[in-house]
Motif scaffolding. Structure first.
Motif, PDB file in Angstrom:
ATOM      1  N   UNK A   2       0.837  -1.192   0.000  1.00 38.60           N
ATOM      2  CA  UNK A   2       0.000   0.000   0.000  1.00 38.60           C
ATOM      3  C   UNK A   2       0.878   1.249   0.000  1.00 38.60           C
ATOM      4  N   UNK A   3       0.413   2.293  -0.695  1.00 38.36           N
ATOM      5  CA  UNK A   3       1.195   3.537  -0.679  1.00 38.36           C
ATOM      6  C   UNK A   3       1.180   4.151   0.717  1.00 38.36           C
ATOM      7  N   UNK A   4       2.266   4.862   1.055  1.00 40.07           N
ATOM      8  CA  UNK A   4       2.345   5.509   2.368  1.00 40.07           C
ATOM      9  C   UNK A   4       2.022   6.998   2.271  1.00 40.07           C
TER      10      UNK A   4
ATOM     11  N   UNK B 196      -0.909  11.581   4.793  1.00 43.80           N
ATOM     12  CA  UNK B 196       0.371  11.084   5.301  1.00 43.80           C
ATOM     13  C   UNK B 196       0.200  10.063   6.409  1.00 43.80           C
ATOM     14  N   UNK B 197      -0.831  10.283   7.260  1.00 47.58           N
ATOM     15  CA  UNK B 197      -1.117   9.314   8.312  1.00 47.58           C
ATOM     16  C   UNK B 197      -2.299   8.498   7.829  1.00 47.58           C
ATOM     17  N   UNK B 198      -1.987   7.477   7.045  1.00 50.29           N
ATOM     18  CA  UNK B 198      -3.054   6.757   6.350  1.00 50.29           C
ATOM     19  C   UNK B 198      -3.609   5.652   7.242  1.00 50.29           C
TER      20      UNK B 198
ATOM     21  N   UNK C 291      -2.183   3.340  10.603  1.00 45.64           N
ATOM     22  CA  UNK C 291      -2.949   2.981  11.799  1.00 45.64           C
ATOM     23  C   UNK C 291      -2.938   1.466  11.959  1.00 45.64           C
ATOM     24  N   UNK C 292      -3.094   0.774  10.822  1.00 47.34           N
ATOM     25  CA  UNK C 292      -3.115  -0.688  10.889  1.00 47.34           C
ATOM     26  C   UNK C 292      -1.765  -1.232  11.372  1.00 47.34           C
ATOM     27  N   UNK C 293      -0.679  -0.681  10.840  1.00 49.11           N
ATOM     28  CA  UNK C 293       0.648  -1.144  11.273  1.00 49.11           C
ATOM     29  C   UNK C 293       0.805  -0.983  12.776  1.00 49.11           C
ATOM     30  N   UNK C 294       0.379   0.191  13.272  1.00 52.09           N
ATOM     31  CA  UNK C 294       0.544   0.437  14.709  1.00 52.09           C
ATOM     32  C   UNK C 294      -0.340  -0.510  15.505  1.00 52.09           C
TER      33      UNK C 294
ATOM     34  N   UNK D 221      -9.229  -3.074  13.240  1.00 51.55           N
ATOM     35  CA  UNK D 221      -7.927  -2.411  13.251  1.00 51.55           C
ATOM     36  C   UNK D 221      -7.767  -1.386  12.139  1.00 51.55           C
ATOM     37  N   UNK D 222      -8.717  -1.336  11.208  1.00 45.84           N
ATOM     38  CA  UNK D 222      -8.647  -0.260  10.214  1.00 45.84           C
ATOM     39  C   UNK D 222      -9.733   0.783  10.457  1.00 45.84           C
TER      40      UNK D 222
END
Lengths: 182, 467
Positions: free
Chosen positions: B9-11, B289-291, B295-298, B364-365
């Motif tokens: 996914x793009x960041x 920028x804060x996609x 959030x999912x990664x965190x 989580x999303x």
């Protein structure tokens, strides 16, 4: 008296800028510096920036920290006043090594980190009140500036190379007078 | 340049270029603050003031103003200290460990996570400074030459290790943060028009110019600092846990404490980063920028560390039973069924059950679910420290010393005050400092930007067809 021209080659993207630097170097022109909004990877060998020795400094500061902590704890806890706390006497340094490890580690990190950071700031002369070092304010935003100091003959060559490789602007920023070497 | 797989996914969402990144990051500094910012700042500043009042009262009359007593001689002070220090850990983890692992998603969050670390450590410092009872004598914690016949601190004591660990951690975090900020301050200096801003950011930018040599040193410094901070993250909370683990108190005297404290710290720290990020992204419109992917990664880090914490809780119970030590067994029985059992079960629910909800992709999303759960996790982690400290101390070896515990008005005031202080500092930071490390973010634009990814995908397809 020899004169040199100050030339700013301004690019809107790092890829053509890098290409231009390669060509300049290939035709024997020294790229004095490049100013960019972010670190451009792979640029250093192209323009001949040597690898920094800051990591070596950090190592030296680190072992200094290790030694200082060792010396401090030996002097204060073992030598100067070996207090017997909770029936745990402080007879010899090697006896207490396990208990001294955390502070030795923290001191190592403390000295390495702060020593290196300070060296970095001073080496780059990044100090409060220092004048902005970029020759063109757009280089912290989205422009990549190739900074050259060349004699007239080289300048002509460089101008062509810069323009052929997609420089948006080639600005002549005056003349430097070089004192002849005696 | 390395191309990145299209599947990732793009960041950076939308079609941004370098200029737009600059514009987006500088917007809160150049523009007027939103109404919400003023409302939040007023609330935080008022609670901060209330905290200062309670703090002054404590210094005036002594720590008898607190609810602590002869049994619970550590209570909210150390609970809050460990809680804040733990929250700080996410910042260093994101900026150091994720840098070493070359995780690009850290670039959108590292700046504010590091700021959060520093503010959290400041809050923690308030409690350690005060809990000694006579804060004006706190210089005695340091090995300074003195008039008492050179009476030195005890280097065998974990409490002293903590002094060194926390001060190293705080100062190294500040330096790491500031070195990263310098190029971004330079960007602001070169952009702003108002004279006071030009002066202010000019001073803060230390004259940065972005020369190739300086960037090369900058990267080396960042890398080495990351390498130094990585063991620091693990050591600081390990040493905090030694404050407990090296004692002879049942329920504290366990070898599981260091890893358990470290994972708990990262767990609560990521939860706090999420709470703050979700607010920042909304107020400053940084959704590109804060996609959701960030959030999912965190949230994934939260599942991992939350599960480690859960396993640690169960291991503690198992080992208490398996060891056959009745003191140890009683300590845990008392936590789960004693007078403060409600706090134990609050901890269990918030820390063990709630993060498991993140296994569902929908949760989580989801921004709302993440925001709520991140707060739940922080409540749970506060209770974890409370459960370790207070119920344990209320039931030690001698039943005649057993006691009860209620926090005083002042205890609550100081704690709420530190939350206000944290909020005030963070709001000021987010308004006047670049909240995203824009220089670093620009380096990943070509590989991780949405438009750039699409373009390079099309390009490579066209290329393969041609062959």
């Amino acid at each position: 008296m020899a004169t040199k021209q100050i030339i700013h080659g301004v690019f809107g993207d790092e890829v053509p800028m890098m290409e231009a630097c390669k060509k300049l170097r290939a035709s024997g022109i020294r790229v004095k510096d490049v100013f960019s909004p972010f670190p451009v990877h792979g640029l250093d060998p192209v323009i001949g920036v040597p690898r920094t020795r800051l990591a070596i400094c950090a190592f030296i500061y680190g072992i200094t920290g290790t030694s200082l902590a060792t010396l401090m704890m030996w002097y204060m806890q073992i030598h100067d006043w070996p207090a017997d706390i909770g029936g745990k006497p402080n007879w010899a340094y090697y006896f207490n090594i396990p208990a001294f490890i955390p502070i030795t580690f923290e001191s190592t990190v403390f000295c390495a980190a702060h020593g290196m950071a300070l060296t970095y700031l001073l080496r780059c002369w990044l100090v409060p009140g220092a004048k902005a070092k970029n020759p063109d304010p757009r280089t912290t935003d989205d422009k990549f500036l190739v900074y050259l100091e060349l004699n007239d003959e080289q300048a002509k060559k460089a101008d062509a190379i810069l323009k052929d490789n997609g420089a948006e602007e080639v600005n002549y920023k005056g003349t430097l007078y070089i004192e002849p070497a005696y | 340049m390395h191309a990145e797989s299209e599947i990732r996914d793009p960041l950076i969402l939308g079609s941004k270029n370098y200029r737009q990144i600059t514009d987006d990051i500088i917007a809160p500094i150049e523009g007027k603050a939103a109404k919400g910012w003023y409302v939040l700042l007023t609330i935080c500043a008022l609670t901060f003031l209330w905290g200062i009042g309670c703090l002054a009262y404590t210094i005036g009359v002594g720590i008898g103003a607190w609810g602590s007593n002869n049994a619970a001689d550590w209570a909210w002070d150390i609970t809050n200290f460990v809680w804040w220090i733990g929250i700080g850990h996410a910042g260093t983890l994101i900026s150091a460990v994720l840098l070493l692992f070359r995780q690009k998603w850290r670039m959108a969050i590292n700046r504010s996570a590091e700021a959060m670390t520093i503010f959290a450590v400041l809050c923690a410092a308030i409690f350690v400074t005060l809990h000694t009872g006579r804060p004006w004598l706190d210089y005695m914690l340091f090995p300074l030459p003195n008039q008492f016949g050179s009476l030195w601190p005890n280097f065998n004591s974990p409490l002293l290790w903590d002094v060194f660990a926390v001060s190293t951690y705080a100062t190294v975090s500040i330096v790491f943060w500031y070195i990263g900020l310098i190029p971004d301050f330079a960007m602001i200096r070169d952009r702003v028009i108002k004279p006071w801003q030009k002066k202010f950011y000019g001073l803060l930018s230390f004259g940065w110019g972005g020369s190739a040599r300086h960037w090369s040193r900058f990267e080396e410094v960042s890398l080495v600092l990351a390498g130094l901070s990585t063991p620091l993250v693990f050591s600081v909370h390990s040493i905090v846990s030694f404050d407990f683990a090296t004692s002879v108190v049942p329920g504290w005297h366990t070898t599981i404490f260091p890893p358990y404290f470290v994972s708990g710290a990262v767990f609560s720290g990521f939860a706090m980063v999420l709470t703050l990020m979700l607010v920042v992204r909304k107020i400053y419109k940084l959704e590109a920028y804060l996609t959701i992917k960030h959030i999912e990664y965190m949230n994934i880090v939260i599942i991992v560390t939350g599960s480690i914490v859960g396993v640690a809780y169960l291991t503690e119970l198992f080992i208490a039973w398996y060891s056959g030590v009745e003191w140890e067994q009683y300590a845990f029985l008392n936590r789960a069924t004693g007078p403060l059992a409600w706090s134990y079960w609050a901890m269990m629910t918030c820390n063990v059950i709630s993060p498991q909800l993140f296994w569902f992709k929908k949760i989580r999303t989801s921004i709302v679910a993440t925001f709520l759960l991140s707060i739940v996790v922080n409540i749970g982690m506060w209770f974890e420290r409370f459960v370790i400290i207070v119920p344990t101390l209320l039931r030690t070896f001698l039943p005649s010393t057993w006691n009860t515990y209620t926090p005083s008005f002042i205890d609550i005031g100081i704690f709420i005050g530190t939350i206000g202080m944290f909020g005030t500092f963070f709001l000021l930071f987010s308004r006047y400092f670049p909240v995203i490390a824009q220089a670093e973010l620009k380096t990943i634009l070509k590989q991780s930007g949405e438009a750039q990814k699409k373009e390079s995908a099309n390009h490579s397809h066209a290329h393969s067809h041609a062959h």
